[in-house]
Design a protein around this motif. Structure first.
Motif, mmCIF file in Angstrom:
data_model
loop_
_atom_site.group_PDB
_atom_site.id
_atom_site.type_symbol
_atom_site.label_atom_id
_atom_site.label_comp_id
_atom_site.label_asym_id
_atom_site.label_seq_id
_atom_site.Cartn_x
_atom_site.Cartn_y
_atom_site.Cartn_z
ATOM 1 N N LEU A 1 -70.915 9.683 -111.500
ATOM 2 C CA LEU A 1 -71.438 9.975 -110.168
ATOM 3 C C LEU A 1 -70.325 10.090 -109.135
ATOM 4 N N ALA A 2 -69.283 9.258 -109.273
ATOM 5 C CA ALA A 2 -68.163 9.327 -108.324
ATOM 6 C C ALA A 2 -67.438 10.671 -108.450
ATOM 7 N N TRP A 3 -67.198 11.107 -109.669
ATOM 8 C CA TRP A 3 -66.529 12.390 -109.877
ATOM 9 C C TRP A 3 -67.408 13.533 -109.393
ATOM 10 N N GLN A 4 -68.707 13.432 -109.636
ATOM 11 C CA GLN A 4 -69.629 14.457 -109.166
ATOM 12 C C GLN A 4 -69.593 14.553 -107.641
ATOM 13 N N ALA A 5 -69.570 13.408 -106.963
ATOM 14 C CA ALA A 5 -69.508 13.412 -105.496
ATOM 15 C C ALA A 5 -68.204 14.024 -105.007
ATOM 16 N N GLN A 6 -67.098 13.640 -105.606
ATOM 17 C CA GLN A 6 -65.802 14.133 -105.146
ATOM 18 C C GLN A 6 -65.615 15.610 -105.461
#
Length: 427
Positions: free
Chosen positions: A222-227
């Motif tokens: 989810l963090a990579w998707q957001a960034q």
């Protein structure tokens, strides 16, 4: 107010601290949903957590009063602080650019740790990247600051109108009795993409109710998707809000130097016009059953046209509270919480993930939307109760101190050496 009071640190602007304290409390009204439920529930309460009765009211009040406004205030204050810290560095004989970019590099590193090891909803990485950009505007004349800020903030509205019109046209074609097989196939693909947002719910529930390894894998996804996907969409708006904060600081908004007629005008627009418009917008979104095509237009409408004036109206009320009754309990506690906003923001992430993730109490997905707000109230109480006693004993919040020490490359004083020893680095 006595100089010994921690909210009256030499060189600090108390009103900025008070507004920041208000924002760090208020942003939890939105973030609590992202801590406690599958990610798309933040956008659409029909996905998870309930959307009727008390749950509807919980969504509607948060949307009308806080959604976007608290993040907007935080972002504007970040821009104001950029100028404030640069000015202080210049007066002390240090290089403003060196101090600023060291701060942004440190913030980026802390944000990455926050995103991948604590909570994937991190905003610090985006702030560090946009903050690196806006520093070049610190010496711009005010008209240029306001103009560029307006253009950047308004950009999502233009794309939102175009996307909404195209999607509505596409839907009309697909639902027409004469729709071609190709159009129907494209419409089915579009609906499948929308359904995929809901389809992630079981995976997120299983992961965030699991052990550390399961949580970490989902958090990283989810963090990579957001960034990778969300940050690029937010970059122009975030940069624009930082520039707006810089312009407001230079024009005297945060120091109480605006003409009274300007302040009254912002209050009138923010609460007299934007507040009723927010109510109408919430009713429209709800009546559409949170139709993704409606949200394409509703989101930029509120973030671009309504949010700035209402966020500033909130700020005016808090600044009036701070300046008119500065010795009252709430202004003192809000200001102290704002002085420790960085610590309080990250502490909130730690507390909430321990409450909701499987390696803690494992409440993820078990509470309805309205049931999250007693948790919010309890965390607010903690922030208001602990910040001032901490500052009575220490020169800054623990993470503010760490940020400053990393920025300067040496350990900074931590304990207060005298009643008036207050650090002003993070204002």
């Amino acid at each position: 107010m006595s100089i010994a009071d921690p909210v009256r640190a030499p060189g600090r602007i108390t009103a900025i601290d008070g507004v920041r304290g208000f924002a760090v409390l208020g942003i939890l009204l939105l973030n609590i949903v992202a801590f406690a439920m599958p990610s798309y529930a933040y956008v659409d309460p029909t996905v998870y957590g309930g959307s009727t009765g008390a749950n509807w009211w919980a969504w509607a009040l948060a949307f009308i009063l806080a959604d976007g406004k608290m993040r907007g205030l935080f972002t504007m204050l970040f821009g104001a602080s950029t100028l404030l810290i640069a000015d202080r560095a210049l007066r002390s004989g240090r290089s403003p650019a060196r101090i600023h970019y060291a701060r942004m590099a440190t913030l980026f590193a802390i944000g990455m740790v926050h995103a991948y090891l604590i909570w994937p909803g991190d905003i610090l990485v985006l702030y560090a990247l946009c903050g690196a950009l806006v520093f070049v505007a610190r010496d711009w004349p005010l008209p240029r600051m306001f103009a560029i800020a307006t253009l950047l903030i308004a950009a999502p509205l233009v794309s939102g109108i175009i996307d909404h019109a195209a999607a509505e046209h596409f839907r009309a074609l697909a639902l027409s009795p004469r729709a071609s097989p190709a159009i129907l196939a494209e419409w089915a693909h579009y609906q499948a993409e929308m359904d995929s947002l809901r389809a992630t719910v079981p995976a997120e529930l299983a992961a965030f109710r699991g052990d550390w390894q399961q949580v970490t894998a989902m958090r990283a996804t989810l963090a990579w998707q957001a960034q990778r996907q969300i940050f690029p969409d937010l970059a122009a708006e975030t940069t624009g809000l930082m520039l707006l904060g810089m312009a407001l600081f230079r024009s005297g908004f945060f120091t109480g130097d605006w003409p009274a007629r300007w302040t009254r005008a912002v209050l009138l627009i923010g609460y007299g016009l934007c507040l009723p418009a927010y109510v109408a917008l919430a009713l429209w979104i709800s009546a559409s059953n949170f139709d993704p095509i409606v949200l394409m237009l509703a989101e930029p409408l509120h973030l671009v046209l309504l949010r700035p004036a209402m966020a500033l109206a909130h700020a005016i009320l808090i600044m009036a509270l701070i300046t008119r009754i500065p010795t009252a309990w709430l202004p003192i506690r809000l200001t102290a919480a704002g002085r420790m906003a960085f610590t309080n923001y990250l502490a909130t992430s730690i507390i909430c993930t321990l409450l909701f993730y499987g390696y803690g109490l494992g409440w993820f997905g078990y509470l309805q939307r309205w049931q999250l707000y007693p948790v919010v109230a309890a965390i607010w109480a903690l922030m208001l109760l602990w910040s001032k006693p901490w500052l009575d004993r220490f020169a800054a919040g623990p993470l503010e101190w760490a940020w400053r020490s990393l920025t300067f490359g040496k350990r900074q004083p931590f304990r207060r050496r005298s009643p008036s020893d207050q650090r002003s680095f993070a204002n």
